[in-house]
Enzyme design. Structure first.
Site, PDB file in Angstrom:
ATOM      1  N   HIS A 101       0.864  -1.047  -0.081  1.00 27.42           N
ATOM      2  CA  HIS A 101       0.005   0.027  -0.065  1.00 27.42           C
ATOM      3  C   HIS A 101       1.062   1.230   0.024  1.00 27.42           C
ATOM      4  O   HIS A 101       2.114   1.223   0.558  1.00 27.42           O
ATOM      5  CB  HIS A 101      -0.937   0.082   1.147  1.00 27.42           C
ATOM      6  CG  HIS A 101      -1.780  -1.059   1.463  1.00 27.42           C
ATOM      7  ND1 HIS A 101      -1.298  -2.144   2.292  1.00 27.42           N
ATOM      8  CD2 HIS A 101      -3.199  -1.110   1.127  1.00 27.42           C
ATOM      9  CE1 HIS A 101      -2.573  -2.780   2.505  1.00 27.42           C
ATOM     10  NE2 HIS A 101      -3.561  -2.150   1.690  1.00 27.42           N
ATOM     11  N   ASP A 104       2.388   1.992   3.241  1.00 26.82           N
ATOM     12  CA  ASP A 104       3.224   1.067   3.878  1.00 26.82           C
ATOM     13  C   ASP A 104       4.815   1.711   3.464  1.00 26.82           C
ATOM     14  O   ASP A 104       5.451   1.317   4.461  1.00 26.82           O
ATOM     15  CB  ASP A 104       3.097  -0.441   3.255  1.00 26.82           C
ATOM     16  CG  ASP A 104       1.845  -0.941   3.216  1.00 26.82           C
ATOM     17  OD1 ASP A 104       0.978  -0.509   4.329  1.00 26.82           O
ATOM     18  OD2 ASP A 104       1.535  -1.844   2.799  1.00 26.82           O
TER      19      ASP A 104
HETATM   20  C1  XUL Z   1      -7.531  -6.483   4.250  1.00 27.53           C
HETATM   21  C2  XUL Z   1      -6.617  -7.074   3.176  1.00 27.53           C
HETATM   22  C3  XUL Z   1      -5.867  -5.895   2.629  1.00 27.53           C
HETATM   23  C4  XUL Z   1      -5.908  -6.031   0.987  1.00 27.53           C
HETATM   24  C5  XUL Z   1      -5.152  -4.794   0.335  1.00 27.53           C
HETATM   25  O1  XUL Z   1      -8.184  -7.612   4.772  1.00 27.53           O
HETATM   26  O2  XUL Z   1      -6.668  -8.200   2.650  1.00 27.53           O
HETATM   27  O3  XUL Z   1      -4.642  -6.045   3.103  1.00 27.53           O
HETATM   28  O4  XUL Z   1      -5.394  -7.178   0.770  1.00 27.53           O
HETATM   29  O5  XUL Z   1      -5.687  -3.391   0.626  1.00 27.53           O
END
Ligand code: XUL
Ligand code: CO
Length: 436
Positions: A101, A104
């Site tokens: 993300h 992150d």
């Molecule tokens: C949340 C989840 C996230 C997504 C990306 O449950 O799985 O980490 O994969 O935003």
């Protein structure tokens, strides 16, 4: 560069008899199975948020895990060190992809312009590390759910200003994913849902979510980003009801808003179970509807009702999952991203290696089993036999739309009670056990 995992040299394949906990027993990246190497089939990815950033916190307590790369008072120092630690870990694991993300990899600053500058700095460093190591970006994504501004969602927020903020953040995240040659981009609707219907205009929120995704498609085309867009379904958590509930729900949404050409799904095992399905059901639904894109490989706990995001370890599940994935044509842009974190008590850096090694090995075994099941045609033949009457006579007429209600009634009046056949479930389950 500092070394963050000096206790590990590099994880190698040693075969099923090895007793070395820091070796693969089944994952041999160069091993060829059904015409492709294991690495090409499995396309393993480390997720940045759980692997590098998770410090053991849960609903009842704060961090338990202390990492060397977090030891600074300057958040950008931490971002730099974490990225170096990440690429050291990817390389030592021999893993080909990573996912992140935006938030992150670089912390938010006081305003969007400054935040984006921080991202640019880290992205340049990541680009160099990717070039030096050959590790590639499976997908990027936006965290539009942690900050308080997103408490009521991003695209489904009642405030157009929050919607605009989310759009700006996604715009930048697509740009950096493109800059890093990302093969995909994920939309997980972090808080795109509701907690009470008493304050929610559901139709309007769904329309807005579709508008946001359409804008992302338009912008992707404008800047020439070639990666695949994915939606990642999840039924609840953090909200009581998430709009991207499960694969079936996402499929309907994408069709209604004419977005089907531009999206596939990223199926997460633990989200499937939260939706009252299992992982393989969601994969099979996607294959049946040509929307399988990528996988977040993890598992839940049978007795805990939330998204525990544990490393996969169930050979039945990985065997059947790989069977469905291979029968669906295998991964193209997608892969197996370990959206999993070590447990709160697994506080040593080496636990990150044990988690990934076990997960990679259990999927490698699943792949081998699945390939054998495909070669033997055991289940193909069983399915073929079960549906064979659709290839001739009455069945073929129905499928070719050569019969309607009147013809079918006439057929039954002439032939009487249908002949029934056994589903053979126990036999087929025994056969599956033979492959495990
Ligand atoms: C949340 C989840 C996230 C997504 C990306 O449950 O799985 O980490 O994969 O935003
Ligand atoms: Co996920």
């Amino acid at each position: 560069m500092a070394e963050y995992f000096p206790e590990v040299k590099g994880i190698k394949y040693e075969g099923p008899d090895s007793k070395n906990p820091l070796a693969f027993k089944y994952y041999n990246p160069q091993d060829v199975i059904l015409g492709k190497t294991m690495a090409q089939h499995l396309r393993f990815s480390v997720c940045y948020w759980h692997t590098l950033k998770n410090l053991g916190t849960d609903q009842f307590g704060g961090n338990t895990i202390i990492r060397k790369y977090n030891d600074s008072s300057d958040p950008m120092d931490i971002a730099d060190m974490t990225l170096e630690a990440a690429f050291e870990l990817f390389t030592k694991l021999g893993i080909d992809f990573w996912c992140f993300h935006d938030r992150d990899i670089a912390p938010e600053a006081d305003d969007l312009a400054e935040t984006n500058k921080r991202l640019d700095k880290i992205v340049q460093k990541a680009k160099k590390l990717q070039a030096d190591t050959g590790i590639k970006l499976l997908w990027g994504t936006t965290n539009a759910f942690s900050h308080r501004r997103f408490m009521a969602g991003a695209g489904t927020n009642p405030s157009p200003e929050v919607f605009a903020y989310a759009a700006s953040q996604i715009k930048k995240a697509i740009e950096i994913t493109n800059e890093l040659g990302g093969q995909g981009y994920v939309f997980w609707g972090g808080r795109e849902g509701y907690d009470t219907l008493l304050n929610t205009d559901m139709k309007r929120e769904l329309d807005h979510l579709a508008l946001l995704l359409q804008m992302a498609v338009d912008y992707k085309k404008k800047i020439g980003f070639k990666g695949q867009f994915y939606i990642e379904p999840k039924p609840k958590e953090p909200t009581k009801h998430q709009y991207d509930f499960d694969a079936g729900n996402c499929f309907a949404f994408l069709q209604k808003y004419n977005l089907l050409d531009d999206f596939k799904l990223n199926i997460e095992s633990n989200h499937a179970t939260l939706a009252g399905h299992d992982f393989c059901h969601e994969l099979a639904f996607c294959v049946a509807n040509n929307i399988l894109g990528s996988v977040d490989a993890n598992r839940g706990d049978l007795l805990l009702g939330w998204d525990t995001d544990q490393f996969p370890n169930d050979i039945y599940e990985t065997t059947l999952a790989m069977y469905i994935i291979l029968k669906g044509g295998g991964f193209t842009t997608g892969g197996l991203n370990f959206d999993a974190h070590v447990r709160r008590q697994s506080i040593d850096p080496i636990d990150l290696f044990y988690g990934h090694i076990g997960a990679m090995d259990i999927f490698a075994r699943g792949l081998k089993n699945a390939a054998k099941m495909i070669e033997d045609k055991t289940f193909d033949n069983a399915v073929k036999e079960r549906y064979q009457n659709w290839d001739q006579g009455l069945g073929s007429k129905i499928e070719k739309k050569q019969a309607g209600f009147e013809e079918l009634e006439a057929y039954i009046l002439e032939h009487g009670e249908p002949k029934l056949q056994s589903g053979r479930q126990e036999l087929l389950e025994n056969r599956l056990n033979d492959y495990i």
